[in-house]
Design an enzyme around this catalytic site. Sequence first.
Site, PDB file in Angstrom:
ATOM      1  N   CYS A 171       0.814  -1.231   0.000  1.00  0.00           N
ATOM      2  CA  CYS A 171       0.000   0.000   0.000  1.00  0.00           C
ATOM      3  C   CYS A 171       0.844   1.277   0.000  1.00  0.00           C
ATOM      4  CB  CYS A 171      -0.943   0.015   1.195  1.00  0.00           C
ATOM      5  SG  CYS A 171      -2.027  -1.411   1.244  1.00  0.00           S
ATOM      6  N   HIS A 228      -3.283   7.230   2.589  1.00  0.00           N
ATOM      7  CA  HIS A 228      -3.712   5.940   2.047  1.00  0.00           C
ATOM      8  C   HIS A 228      -5.095   5.605   2.613  1.00  0.00           C
ATOM      9  CE1 HIS A 228      -4.117   1.803   1.167  1.00  0.00           C
ATOM     10  NE2 HIS A 228      -3.767   1.375   2.354  1.00  0.00           N
ATOM     11  N   ASN A 268     -10.252   0.026   0.020  1.00  0.00           N
ATOM     12  CA  ASN A 268      -8.791   0.119   0.116  1.00  0.00           C
ATOM     13  C   ASN A 268      -8.211  -0.445  -1.183  1.00  0.00           C
ATOM     14  OD1 ASN A 268      -6.066  -0.423   0.607  1.00  0.00           O
ATOM     15  ND2 ASN A 268      -6.397  -0.955   2.751  1.00  0.00           N
TER      16      ASN A 268
END
Length: 337
Positions: free
Chosen positions: A116, A258, A288
């Site tokens: 990520c 994020h 996500n």
Amino acid sequence: MPQTAVLTGLGAYLPPRRVTNEELADRFDTTDEWITARTGIRTRRWADPGISTGDLAVEAGHRALKSAGLTPEPGAVDLVVVATTTPDHLCPATAPNVAARLGLGGAAAFDISAVCSGFVYALETAANAVLAGRAGTALVIGAETYSTILNPEDRTTSVIFGDGAGGVVVSAGEDGEPGALQGFDLGSDGTQKDVIYIPAGGSRQRADGARPAPGDEFFTMQGRKVFLSAVQRMSESSQALLGRIGWPTDSIGHLVAHQANIRILRAVAEQLGIPAERAVVNLDQVGNTSAASIPLALSDAAARGTLAVGERVLLTAFGGGLTWGSAALTWPDIVAA
Ligand code: UT7
């Protein structure tokens, strides 16, 4: 030598299939209420069968080039970096084929694997290439198809992750120009490699010679452990970066973190002392999306007119590895495509 690296284009692409919490509640022992309350996610996109990460990256790349006013042709871009956890193949990298399909044949092209945090790692890599005079223009894409690595029996990861791609163009520019990338902070803690990982498919499992156990080909995550580290690392990395470049926290126009979980975003904003309304949120719509998360959030915020030309923007990310990273820039005068 250029004085600085500047963000000059932004594009995003989401696969059309929307997967709502209600649809997942039909498949798993979960509810819309649990997912919304624990994560803030209401819907996400999953690519249709047959669509790969490279396919999404090409769409986002086209749009980023268009936003930068570049014609996709050999020589338009010197470097293509694709950040992804879900490459088209273990070998070779996804980026060279993305570059070829975009008509950018001949450009240096490679992938970055930092889960990520991948987009921030890729952005610093591209900015450094520009600053060193090794690239005049670079295309940085974060692209993921997590739907291909989610365990269909794991309700926790299945409700969180989504597919998508976003890209930016980074070019040589002048200090003080809107879009100028002001600094980066990157870090890792590999002692925690098993907190987020895919057990099978790599050389570790092959070297051990054992047949993978059922489900070992899928993504696994120790959610609670990750949650606490994510808040701590994104906050500390952001503070370290802002301290180094001399930007007071109250000078930040928007925090683009994020998009892991709304509770994580709120906790990071709070620890930094940034008002919640200045934290960009689009995870309710996309979930996500790992390495695609920050460019998708930037694109969404730019399309809504949230980001003003010249304002200070702080990016921060955290992911498997463990890895984390932050970047600071002023917002450029661009139209996202
Ligand atoms: O992208 C970078 C890396 N990833 C992240 O940053 C994600 C970080 N972690 C998180 O976002 C959160 O930890 C999760 C959303 C994954 C989980 O939320 P949580 O509040 O930490 O829940 P938990 O893991 O502590 O689980 C609480 C309960 C458990 O039940 P018991 O043991 O209390 O009976 C889970 O089994 O919630 C249960 N649970 C669910 N219940 C309904 C877990 N997933 C679900 C689900 N629906 N989908």
